[in-house]
Design an enzyme around this catalytic site. Structure first.
Site, PDB file in Angstrom:
ATOM      1  N   HIS A  66      -5.109 -48.633 -12.819  1.00 39.52           N
ATOM      2  CA  HIS A  66      -3.958 -49.098 -12.049  1.00 39.52           C
ATOM      3  C   HIS A  66      -3.602 -50.563 -12.306  1.00 39.52           C
ATOM      4  CE1 HIS A  66      -1.680 -47.780  -8.195  1.00 39.52           C
ATOM      5  NE2 HIS A  66      -0.967 -48.661  -8.858  1.00 39.52           N
ATOM      6  N   ASP A  77       4.131 -38.641 -11.019  1.00 38.86           N
ATOM      7  CA  ASP A  77       3.218 -39.780 -11.114  1.00 38.86           C
ATOM      8  C   ASP A  77       2.746 -40.175  -9.728  1.00 38.86           C
ATOM      9  OD1 ASP A  77       2.244 -42.375 -12.643  1.00 38.86           O
ATOM     10  OD2 ASP A  77       3.296 -43.072 -10.845  1.00 38.86           O
ATOM     11  N   TYR A  81      -2.195 -44.353  -3.329  1.00 40.59           N
ATOM     12  CA  TYR A  81      -1.020 -43.886  -2.599  1.00 40.59           C
ATOM     13  C   TYR A  81      -1.416 -42.973  -1.431  1.00 40.59           C
ATOM     14  CZ  TYR A  81       1.611 -45.271  -6.832  1.00 40.59           C
ATOM     15  OH  TYR A  81       2.143 -45.942  -7.901  1.00 40.59           O
ATOM     16  N   LYS A 106      -3.890 -42.503 -10.970  1.00 40.96           N
ATOM     17  CA  LYS A 106      -4.414 -43.802 -11.383  1.00 40.96           C
ATOM     18  C   LYS A 106      -5.731 -44.139 -10.686  1.00 40.96           C
ATOM     19  CE  LYS A 106       0.404 -45.339 -11.457  1.00 40.96           C
ATOM     20  NZ  LYS A 106       0.870 -44.358 -10.454  1.00 40.96           N
TER      21      LYS A 106
END
Length: 329
Positions: free
Chosen positions: A150, A87, A92, A117
């Site tokens: 998200h 994931d 990120y 996401k």
């Protein structure tokens, strides 16, 4: 409990609760567990999602894993150890490293499950389509197994969801879901005739369990799998050493507090994505399939209360629909 053995069965209490619910008593709690647990328990056992697809019940999260060697090594080690799900998220900044590790693993792509996401800045129909295409480029993949919104923070919930439906129609994503949604955000979709998400990824661990039971119950009623993050308290010693955790851990001498907390999440019916960048921790986190917590131990952990202060809480965001018809898009 060893791999291949049955997970804890559906209890009489749960059967009765379901019967009452079917009879019209919607006030009766349905969980825990908050999903239909797989018949066998192992990292590669699967949850069946509401769209019919099978997702590995255990995966690796890469939140705050640095792009480059740190993320690459974590993913590569995890896949070598038997993980089959990863994931990540655009925000990120490590999608490229995830993709590189997946390709270098030598494992056929169709045997792995990769989730990412859509970030808040990309809400809206056209923006979401473009953001997904960028994530695919970063990952170096032709499709994403599970694409999540998200958070509901920047609104346009229906409009953005319509983009995910379109991405799935185009074959760029296989399953679609949400993250950090409360009941009101999910209901905004169903109230406007949209199908429901297959997953809702939220902060979920014993400290927030009681306050979040309404969203858990709603997801269970609607066959939405709850994917938990923060399962091991963000590694905070204050909570890992809490008397409730140490009491339960003492009853399982070969297990660590992290394993006990992950086992709690597993038996509660949550999908787990613990994060680590250390190989021995990745292996340790998998060691939750050969023991079982008692009902009393589950209740002891479930009664904990507190706050980590490590995560956001978009569940409190207001509902904004955005454009809700094809004519508006």
């Amino acid at each position: 409990m060893a791999p291949g053995l049955a997970m804890p069965g559906v209890s009489l209490r749960r059967v009765l609760a379901l019967a009452l619910a079917l009879a019209g008593n919607r006030g009766t709690a349905l969980g825990p567990p908050y999903s239909q647990l797989p018949a066998s328990s192992s990292p590669t056992a699967t949850f069946q999602l509401r769209d019919g697809r099978q997702m590995p019940m255990f995966g690796l999260g890469v939140y705050v894993s640095k792009p480059g060697a740190e993320t690459y090594d974590a993913v590569k080690w995890a896949l070598e150890l038997g993980y089959r799900m990863v994931d990540t998220a655009m925000i990120y900044g490590n999608e490229r490293s995830v993709g590189e590790a997946v390709r270098d693993s030598g494992i056929p792509r169709e045997e792995l499950w990769v989730s990412t996401k859509l970030w808040d800045a990309d809400h809206g129909f056209e923006q979401a389509i473009a953001a997904c295409e960028k994530s695919l480029q970063e990952l170096g993949m032709s499709y994403i197994d599970l694409y999540l919104i998200h958070s509901p923070n920047t609104g346009k919930l229906v409009e953005t969801w319509d983009a995910l439906l379109e991405l799935r129609r185009r074959g760029l994503v296989k399953s679609i879901g949400v993250s950090n949604y409360d009941v009101k955000h999910i209901k905004a979709l169903s109230d406007h005739g949209r199908e429901l998400p297959v997953v809702n990824q939220i902060e979920m661990h014993p400290l927030v369990y009681q306050e979040r039971r309404p969203v858990l119950e709603y997801c269970l009623e609607n066959n939405i799998l709850v994917q938990a993050y923060g399962s091991i308290f963000f590694g905070q010693a204050q909570w890992l050493e809490d008397p409730a955790v140490t009491f339960v851990t003492a009853a399982h001498p070969s297990k660590t507090p992290a394993q006990v907390l992950l086992r709690w999440g597993l038996q509660m019916g949550f999908h787990l994505i613990p994060k680590s960048t250390k190989r021995h921790r990745l292996e340790e986190n998998m060691g939750i399939f050969d023991f079982e917590l008692s009902e009393q131990e589950l209740e002891t952990l479930s009664s904990m209360k507190g706050a980590l202060g490590a995560y956001w809480n978009p569940l409190e965001s207001p509902v904004d629909l955005g454009k809700t018809s094809a004519d508006e898009l």
